[in-house]
Design a protein around this motif. Structure first.
Motif, PDB file in Angstrom:
ATOM      1  N   ALA A 168       0.838  -1.206   0.000  1.00 23.30           N
ATOM      2  CA  ALA A 168       0.000   0.000   0.000  1.00 23.30           C
ATOM      3  C   ALA A 168       0.871   1.252   0.000  1.00 23.30           C
ATOM      4  O   ALA A 168       0.625   2.198  -0.763  1.00 23.30           O
ATOM      5  CB  ALA A 168      -0.938  -0.008   1.202  1.00 23.30           C
ATOM      6  N   ILE A 169       1.924   1.226   0.834  1.00 23.93           N
ATOM      7  CA  ILE A 169       2.793   2.402   0.918  1.00 23.93           C
ATOM      8  C   ILE A 169       3.528   2.632  -0.401  1.00 23.93           C
ATOM      9  O   ILE A 169       3.540   3.743  -0.947  1.00 23.93           O
ATOM     10  CB  ILE A 169       3.799   2.236   2.088  1.00 23.93           C
ATOM     11  N   ALA A 170       4.098   1.547  -0.958  1.00 22.43           N
ATOM     12  CA  ALA A 170       4.863   1.682  -2.206  1.00 22.43           C
ATOM     13  C   ALA A 170       3.951   2.097  -3.359  1.00 22.43           C
ATOM     14  O   ALA A 170       4.314   2.947  -4.183  1.00 22.43           O
ATOM     15  CB  ALA A 170       5.570   0.368  -2.523  1.00 22.43           C
ATOM     16  N   ALA A 171       2.741   1.521  -3.417  1.00 26.01           N
ATOM     17  CA  ALA A 171       1.821   1.857  -4.507  1.00 26.01           C
ATOM     18  C   ALA A 171       1.422   3.328  -4.431  1.00 26.01           C
ATOM     19  O   ALA A 171       1.347   4.023  -5.440  1.00 26.01           O
ATOM     20  CB  ALA A 171       0.581   0.969  -4.457  1.00 26.01           C
ATOM     21  N   ARG A 172       1.189   3.800  -3.188  1.00 21.48           N
ATOM     22  CA  ARG A 172       0.832   5.207  -3.029  1.00 21.48           C
ATOM     23  C   ARG A 172       1.962   6.117  -3.487  1.00 21.48           C
ATOM     24  O   ARG A 172       1.740   7.140  -4.120  1.00 21.48           O
ATOM     25  CB  ARG A 172       0.511   5.505  -1.568  1.00 21.48           C
ATOM     26  N   GLN A 173       3.207   5.698  -3.163  1.00 16.29           N
ATOM     27  CA  GLN A 173       4.363   6.493  -3.620  1.00 16.29           C
ATOM     28  C   GLN A 173       4.400   6.560  -5.143  1.00 16.29           C
ATOM     29  O   GLN A 173       4.617   7.620  -5.731  1.00 16.29           O
ATOM     30  CB  GLN A 173       5.666   5.863  -3.130  1.00 16.29           C
ATOM     31  N   ALA A 174       4.163   5.410  -5.780  1.00 23.47           N
ATOM     32  CA  ALA A 174       4.221   5.368  -7.247  1.00 23.47           C
ATOM     33  C   ALA A 174       3.108   6.231  -7.846  1.00 23.47           C
ATOM     34  O   ALA A 174       3.326   6.958  -8.824  1.00 23.47           O
ATOM     35  CB  ALA A 174       4.105   3.923  -7.740  1.00 23.47           C
ATOM     36  N   ILE A 175       1.908   6.177  -7.236  1.00 23.43           N
ATOM     37  CA  ILE A 175       0.791   6.978  -7.745  1.00 23.43           C
ATOM     38  C   ILE A 175       1.103   8.469  -7.590  1.00 23.43           C
ATOM     39  O   ILE A 175       0.858   9.269  -8.498  1.00 23.43           O
ATOM     40  CB  ILE A 175      -0.526   6.605  -7.024  1.00 23.43           C
ATOM     41  N   SER A 176       1.676   8.835  -6.454  1.00 26.49           N
ATOM     42  CA  SER A 176       2.043  10.241  -6.253  1.00 26.49           C
ATOM     43  C   SER A 176       3.078  10.681  -7.271  1.00 26.49           C
ATOM     44  O   SER A 176       3.024  11.807  -7.785  1.00 26.49           O
ATOM     45  CB  SER A 176       2.614  10.457  -4.855  1.00 26.49           C
ATOM     46  N   LEU A 177       4.019   9.784  -7.572  1.00 26.23           N
ATOM     47  CA  LEU A 177       5.070  10.093  -8.543  1.00 26.23           C
ATOM     48  C   LEU A 177       4.454  10.316  -9.929  1.00 26.23           C
ATOM     49  O   LEU A 177       4.831  11.237 -10.654  1.00 26.23           O
ATOM     50  CB  LEU A 177       6.057   8.926  -8.585  1.00 26.23           C
ATOM     51  N   ALA A 178       3.487   9.478 -10.277  1.00 26.98           N
ATOM     52  CA  ALA A 178       2.799   9.635 -11.563  1.00 26.98           C
ATOM     53  C   ALA A 178       2.160  11.011 -11.621  1.00 26.98           C
ATOM     54  O   ALA A 178       2.204  11.701 -12.636  1.00 26.98           O
ATOM     55  CB  ALA A 178       1.744   8.555 -11.734  1.00 26.98           C
ATOM     56  N   ARG A 179       1.599  11.417 -10.494  1.00 26.41           N
ATOM     57  CA  ARG A 179       0.910  12.692 -10.443  1.00 26.41           C
ATOM     58  C   ARG A 179       1.885  13.871 -10.528  1.00 26.41           C
ATOM     59  O   ARG A 179       1.674  14.812 -11.282  1.00 26.41           O
ATOM     60  CB  ARG A 179       0.116  12.759  -9.143  1.00 26.41           C
ATOM     61  N   ARG A 196       3.894   6.050 -16.693  1.00 25.27           N
ATOM     62  CA  ARG A 196       4.613   4.790 -16.486  1.00 25.27           C
ATOM     63  C   ARG A 196       4.582   4.406 -14.999  1.00 25.27           C
ATOM     64  O   ARG A 196       4.590   3.223 -14.674  1.00 25.27           O
ATOM     65  CB  ARG A 196       6.033   4.825 -17.012  1.00 25.27           C
ATOM     66  N   TYR A 197       4.502   5.408 -14.108  1.00 28.14           N
ATOM     67  CA  TYR A 197       4.500   5.081 -12.676  1.00 28.14           C
ATOM     68  C   TYR A 197       3.175   4.471 -12.229  1.00 28.14           C
ATOM     69  O   TYR A 197       3.120   3.828 -11.191  1.00 28.14           O
ATOM     70  CB  TYR A 197       4.880   6.315 -11.853  1.00 28.14           C
ATOM     71  N   LEU A 198       2.130   4.651 -13.028  1.00 28.31           N
ATOM     72  CA  LEU A 198       0.882   3.933 -12.742  1.00 28.31           C
ATOM     73  C   LEU A 198       1.080   2.454 -13.050  1.00 28.31           C
ATOM     74  O   LEU A 198       0.559   1.578 -12.355  1.00 28.31           O
ATOM     75  CB  LEU A 198      -0.268   4.496 -13.573  1.00 28.31           C
ATOM     76  N   GLY A 199       1.846   2.162 -14.098  1.00 29.40           N
ATOM     77  CA  GLY A 199       2.177   0.775 -14.430  1.00 29.40           C
ATOM     78  C   GLY A 199       3.011   0.142 -13.329  1.00 29.40           C
ATOM     79  O   GLY A 199       2.854  -1.033 -12.998  1.00 29.40           O
ATOM     80  N   ARG A 200       3.909   0.948 -12.749  1.00 29.58           N
ATOM     81  CA  ARG A 200       4.733   0.427 -11.641  1.00 29.58           C
ATOM     82  C   ARG A 200       3.851   0.162 -10.420  1.00 29.58           C
ATOM     83  O   ARG A 200       4.032  -0.841  -9.729  1.00 29.58           O
ATOM     84  CB  ARG A 200       5.835   1.425 -11.297  1.00 29.58           C
ATOM     85  N   ALA A 201       2.892   1.078 -10.159  1.00 30.22           N
ATOM     86  CA  ALA A 201       1.973   0.864  -9.037  1.00 30.22           C
ATOM     87  C   ALA A 201       1.203  -0.445  -9.244  1.00 30.22           C
ATOM     88  O   ALA A 201       1.024  -1.231  -8.317  1.00 30.22           O
ATOM     89  CB  ALA A 201       0.996   2.037  -8.911  1.00 30.22           C
ATOM     90  N   GLN A 202       0.770  -0.675 -10.480  1.00 25.97           N
ATOM     91  CA  GLN A 202       0.045  -1.910 -10.764  1.00 25.97           C
ATOM     92  C   GLN A 202       0.928  -3.132 -10.521  1.00 25.97           C
ATOM     93  O   GLN A 202       0.470  -4.144  -9.980  1.00 25.97           O
ATOM     94  CB  GLN A 202      -0.458  -1.905 -12.210  1.00 25.97           C
ATOM     95  N   ALA A 203       2.220  -3.025 -10.906  1.00 23.45           N
ATOM     96  CA  ALA A 203       3.131  -4.147 -10.683  1.00 23.45           C
ATOM     97  C   ALA A 203       3.319  -4.413  -9.189  1.00 23.45           C
ATOM     98  O   ALA A 203       3.388  -5.565  -8.754  1.00 23.45           O
ATOM     99  CB  ALA A 203       4.478  -3.868 -11.351  1.00 23.45           C
ATOM    100  N   ILE A 204       3.361  -3.349  -8.388  1.00 25.86           N
ATOM    101  CA  ILE A 204       3.501  -3.507  -6.932  1.00 25.86           C
ATOM    102  C   ILE A 204       2.262  -4.213  -6.378  1.00 25.86           C
ATOM    103  O   ILE A 204       2.351  -5.051  -5.484  1.00 25.86           O
ATOM    104  CB  ILE A 204       3.691  -2.120  -6.261  1.00 25.86           C
TER     105      ILE A 204
END
Lengths: 397, 376
Positions: free
Chosen positions: B53-64, B70-78
Motif C-alpha cells: 500500500a505504501i509503495a503503490a501510493r508512492q508510485a501513484i504520487s510520482l505519476a501525479r 509509467r509510474y501507474l504501471g509500476r503501481a500496478q506491478a507492486i
C-alpha cells in the motif's frame, strides 16, 4: 460506529490529493514503451543471396527511466541526476540485462545475439538507450520473440515491434506480463505473420476513404475540371489534317491527369510520413490554383503547359489530402499500406470523374456553342467560385 | 496510368524504409554531461499488504507529480499479487481502483469499487473515489448516495465536501458556496483549505462568476499548490482571453499533454512563433499513444482540444469530443463537445448534445449560451 484507523486517514489524505487530479487528463502522457525494429540493411554485394536471407538485424530502444528501475547501479551515486559517465560505466550491465530479457528464437532455440549499445536517442517522452544486434537464422526456420524485460516492474510496459523481414512488414505489440512471446515467421515457409494480413486490411480500409475524399472534395474536382475544360477529345470536323494525331486530345488529357496525380501523390506521401507539414495557406492556395487555371483558359499563356501546371498545383492539393492521413493516426508500420489504399482510392475516384467528364464532353462538343458556353462560360464560373473560396478560406483560416 | 502505379509504389516503398526513424540521436560530449534527471526511487515490489500500500501510493504520487503514466504501471506491478483478486484487502482494492481511475479506465475502477465496498462498506476513501467516478459519469444521484456513505464511514468533512460539490454541479451554487465556506472555517490545515477553495472556485465558474472563481483559484494555489488546480485556473484565464497570465500560471508545470496543449493555445492567442512547433510535438505524442494500442478514448479530450484550439477544425474536434463524452462527462467535456459542434456548424448534433446534457441535470453557465430551452 467504528472510527477510522490511521491508515484510513492517510488514505483519505491521499484520496483528496489524487481524486481531484485524477479526471483532469493532466497525465495523459503515454506509459512506458520500448521499441524493437527488424532492420533490413542491404548486405554487402559479396555476401551470397543465401546468406542475405539468413541475416537478422535488430535495434532495440528503451527509456533510461525504465533501465533505472531495473538496474540499481545505474545511478551509481544515487543523486537522481544521471550523467553520461554513469550510463557509460553501466553499458555492460545494460547489455547483459537486455540479453537476458529479450530473446529472439530461431528454430525454437535462442539465437546468439550480441547486443551492443549504439546511441542515446531523444524521443517525445524522454531519453532512450538504443542497442543493436545481428544474428543468423535460416530462411525456412521459425522466428519468435520472447520478451521479459520490465516484467513485474511495470505492468503496463509494452514492446512495440516494427520493421520488416524479407520485405514483409512486421507490426506487433508485446507485453512482458500478458503476451510475452510471439512468432514473427512460421517454420517451413517464408510467411511473415499477421502483418501482411493487416497491411491489406489497412489498404482495404483506406481505399474507400480515398474515393470518398475525392468524391466530396469539390475543390479538387473543380481544379481538375478547370484543367480539362480546354482539352477537346475529338475534333468537330471529321476531316482532320493529315499531320494531326489520330486522337488529338487524349494524349493531352492523359498527360494532365498524370501530372496532377504525380504532384498530389508526392506531397500526400511526404506529409503523411511527417516530413513536411501542412501549413495554413494550403486551403486558400487550393482555391487560388483553381482560379489561376481557369484564368489561363480565358487568357492562355503560350509557354504554360497544362500538364506542368497540373503537377505544380497538384503538389498543393496533395497537402490538402494529407490532413485525413495525419489525423488517421495509423501505426507507422501500417502507414504505407493505408497511404497506398487512400491514394489509389483518390486516383480511382478521380478517374471516374474524368471518365464522366469525357462522356459529357463527347455529347456537348458537337454543339456550336461549346467553346463559348462550356469552355469560356465554365472557366468564368470556376474563376468566380475560386475567388469566393479563396476569400472565404483566407478569412476563416 | 501504369506510370502512376509504379510511381506510387516507389514512393510508398521509399517511405517505408524511412518511416521508422523515430528518435533523434543524442551524442554526449563529456562524462559529466547530465542526460536525464530521475525521479525518486520507489520500491519495485512489496511482500506484505501494508508495504504494498505504501509503495503503490508512492508510485501513484510520482505519476501525479511527473505527469508520467509509467509510474501507474509500476503501481500496478507492486499491487500485482492482489490485483483483480476478489479477496484482496480493501485498502489494496481501493488503490487498484485509483490506478484504474488515473488511467481513465473509469468503468473498470467503478466495478472494482462496487464489489469491494459491497464486502467492506466502512472505507471512506473507497466511497469518495466512487463518488468522483459517478460525478465524472454524470450520475449525480448515485454520487450523492456514495457521499452519504463517506459520512457513514466517518469522514464527515470529506462527505460534506463531496455532497456540496455534487449539489453545485446540479446548479445549487449558493448552497455550495455557503457550505464550503463553513467547512473551511472548521479546518485548521492549509492543504485542506486550499482543496476546499479549489472546489469553490470550480463551483463559482459553473455559476458564471468568473472573477470570484479566479480569485478563489489563486487563494487555493497560494495555500496548496496543485497541478490540477493550476490547469483549471489556466483554463479560466484562457477563456477570459488572458493568455499571457495563463502562460505565467503554467510556468514550471510538468510538460504533460494537457499542459503542452494549453501552452500552445496561449502561444497561438499571443501570436507567438513557438506555437506551431508545440502543436507538432503534441501531434507526435498522439501518434506515439496510438502506436501503443491504448484505448483512443483516453486521450480524446486532448485530441479534441487540439483540433478545436490549434486547428480550428470543428468536424474533427466534434468527433473526438463525442468519443471523449463516452468516457467522461464533466462540465468541461460538455463545453468541448458543444463548442466543437458549433464550430463544425452542426445544429442537429448540438441539439442531440443538449438533450443528453439535460438528462444529466448538470447546470453550468459556460454551457448556457447553447441552452435556448430552459433545462429543468
Amino acid at each position: 460506529m467504528k472510527s477510522l484507523t490511521t491508515i484510513h486517514f492517510r488514505a483519505i489524505g491521499l484520496a483528496f490529493s489524487l481524486l481531484i487530479g485524477a479526471c483532469s487528463g493532466a497525465w495523459a502522457h503515454k506509459a512506458s514503451d520500448a521499441y524493437l525494429e527488424f532492420v533490413e540493411a542491404a548486405p554487402p554485394a559479396a555476401i551470397e543471396a543465401h546468406d542475405k536471407a539468413n541475416a537478422i538485424s535488430v535495434k532495440f530502444s528503451i527509456a533510461l527511466r525504465d533501465i533505472d528501475a531495473a538496474i540499481d547501479t545505474l545511478d551509481a551515486n544515487n543523486d537522481r541526476s544521471l550523467s553520461w559517465g554513469e550510463i557509460r560505466q553501466n553499458l555492460p550491465a545494460i547489455q547483459s540485462w537486455v540479453e537476458g530479457g529479450l530473446g529472439i528464437d530461431c528454430h525454437q532455440s535462442k539465437m546468439n545475439l550480441n547486443w551492443m549499445f549504439e546511441s542515446l536517442e531523444e524521443r517525445p517522452d524522454g531519453v532512450y538507450a538504443r542497442l543493436n544486434a545481428t544474428g543468423n537464422c535460416p530462411g525456412n526456420a521459425a522466428i519468435s520473440i520472447n520478451y521479459q524485460l520490465m516484467k513485474s516492474i511495470d505492468a503496463t510496459h509494452r514492446l512495440l515491434v516494427s520493421g520488416a523481414l524479407q520485405g514483409l512488414p512486421i507490426a506487433s505489440v508485446m507485453s512482458p506480463d500478458v503476451k510475452n512471446s510471439i512468432t514473427v515467421r512460421e517454420a517451413g515457409t517464408s510467411n511473415v505473420n499477421s502483418a501482411a494480413q493487416s497491411g491489406w486490411s489497412a489498404f482495404a480500409q483506406f481505399f474507400p476513404e480515398g474515393v470518398h475524399h475525392i468524391a466530396t472534395g469539390y475543390d479538387h474536382l473543380a481544379f481538375l475540371l478547370s484543367l480539362l475544360l480546354p482539352i477537346i477529345l475529338l475534333q468537330r470536323s471529321k476531316a482532320l489534317p493529315a499531320h494531326a494525331p489520330a486522337r488529338p486530345g487524349l494524349g493531352a488529357l492523359m498527360r494532365t491527369v498524370t501530372g496532377f496525380t504525380i504532384g498530389h501523390s508526392v506531397t500526400l506521401a511526404l506529409a503523411t510520413f511527417g516530413w513536411i507539414g501542412s501549413p495554413t495557406w494550403v486551403e486558400p492556395a487550393i482555391a487560388i490554383s483553381i482560379g489561376v487555371s481557369a484564368w489561363l483558359n480565358l487568357y492562355p499563356v503560350r509557354w504554360v503547359r497544362s500538364d506542368a501546371l497540373a503537377m505544380g498545383f497538384g503538389l498543393i492539393h496533395g497537402l490538402g489530402f494529407s490532413s485525413i492521413m495525419r489525423e488517421a493516426n495509423v501505426s507507422a508500420s501500417l502507414l504505407p499500406w493505408a497511404l497506398a489504399g487512400f491514394n489509389l482510392g483518390v486516383e480511382a475516384g478521380q478517374l471516374v470523374g474524368v471518365a464522366l467528364w469525357c462522356g459529357l464532353q463527347l455529347v456537348l462538343v458537337r454543339s456550336k456553342w461549346y467553346e463559348r458556353v462550356v469552355v469560356r462560360g465554365g472557366s468564368w464560373a470556376l474563376l468566380l467560385l475560386a475567388s469566393f473560396w479563396a476569400i472565404q478560406r483566407t478569412v476563416t483560416s | 496510368m501504369n506510370r502512376f502505379a509504379q510511381l506510387s509504389a516507389a514512393l510508398v516503398l521509399g517511405a517505408t524504409v524511412l518511416a521508422h526513424a523515430a528518435g533523434r540521436d543524442l551524442v554526449p560530449t563529456s562524462d559529466a554531461q547530465v542526460i536525464v534527471n530521475l525521479p525518486a526511487r520507489v520500491p519495485a515490489s512489496a511482500s506484505t499488504p501494508e508495504a504494498a500500500a505504501i509503495a503503490a501510493r508512492q508510485a501513484i504520487s510520482l505519476a501525479r507529480e511527473t505527469a508520467d503514466t509509467r509510474y501507474l504501471g509500476r503501481a500496478q506491478a507492486i499491487l500485482a499479487r492482489w490485483w483483480d483478486q476478489p479477496d484482496a484487502p480493501t485498502e489494496l482494492a481501493v488503490l487498484q481502483a485509483t490506478v484504474l481511475q488515473s488511467r481513465h479506465a473509469f468503468d473498470a475502477a467503478r466495478s472494482v469499487l462496487n464489489q469491494t465496498l459491497k464486502r467492506d462498506a466502512n472505507h471512506a476513501q473507497g466511497w469518495l473515489t466512487l463518488a468522483t467516478l459517478e460525478r465524472v459519469a454524470g450520475n449525480y444521484p448515485a454520487a450523492l448516495t456514495a457521499c452519504s456513505q463517506v459520512a457513514r464511514a466517518g469522514a464527515v468533512l470529506y462527505a460534506a465536501a463531496c455532497q456540496l460539490e455534487t449539489s453545485s454541479l446540479q446548479g445549487r451554487y449558493d448552497e455550495a458556496r455557503r457550505g464550503l465556506d463553513a467547512l473551511r472555517l472548521q479546518t485548521p490545515d492549509a492543504a485542506t483549505q486550499g482543496w476546499l477553495l479549489s472546489l469553490q472556485a470550480e463551483s463559482e465558474e459553473r455559476a458564471g462568476r468568473d472573477v470570484q472563481a479566479l480569485s478563489d483559484y489563486q487563494t487555493s494555489l497560494a495555500l496548496a499548490p496543485d497541478g490540477y488546480t493550476t490547469l483549471a485556473a489556466a483554463d479560466l484565464l484562457l477563456r477570459m482571453g488572458r493568455a499571457d497570465e495563463a502562460q505565467k500560471m503554467l510556468a514550471g508545470q510538468p510538460n504533460s499533454d494537457a499542459i503542452l496543449l494549453r501552452r500552445a493555445h496561449a502561444a497561438k492567442m499571443l501570436n507567438s512563433p513557438s506555437w506551431p512547433s508545440m502543436a507538432k510535438e503534441l501531434q507526435d505524442r498522439f501518434v506515439a499513444l496510438d502506436k501503443r494500442g491504448d484505448n483512443p478514448a483516453t486521450h480524446a479530450r486532448e485530441l479534441a482540444l487540439a483540433h478545436l484550439w490549434l486547428e480550428a477544425d470543428g468536424t474533427r474536434a466534434l468527433q473526438a469530443a463525442k468519443l471523449n463524452l463516452t468516457l467522461q462527462k464533466e462540465p468541461f467535456d460538455w463545453w468541448l463537445a458543444m463548442a466543437s459542434a458549433e464550430l463544425a456548424g452542426q445544429p442537429s448534433e448540438l441539439e442531440r448534445l443538449r438533450q443528453q446534457l439535460a438528462a444529466t441535470g448538470l447546470r453550468d453557465a459556460r454551457l448556457a449560451r447553447w441552452l435556448t430551452k430552459p433545462v429543468l
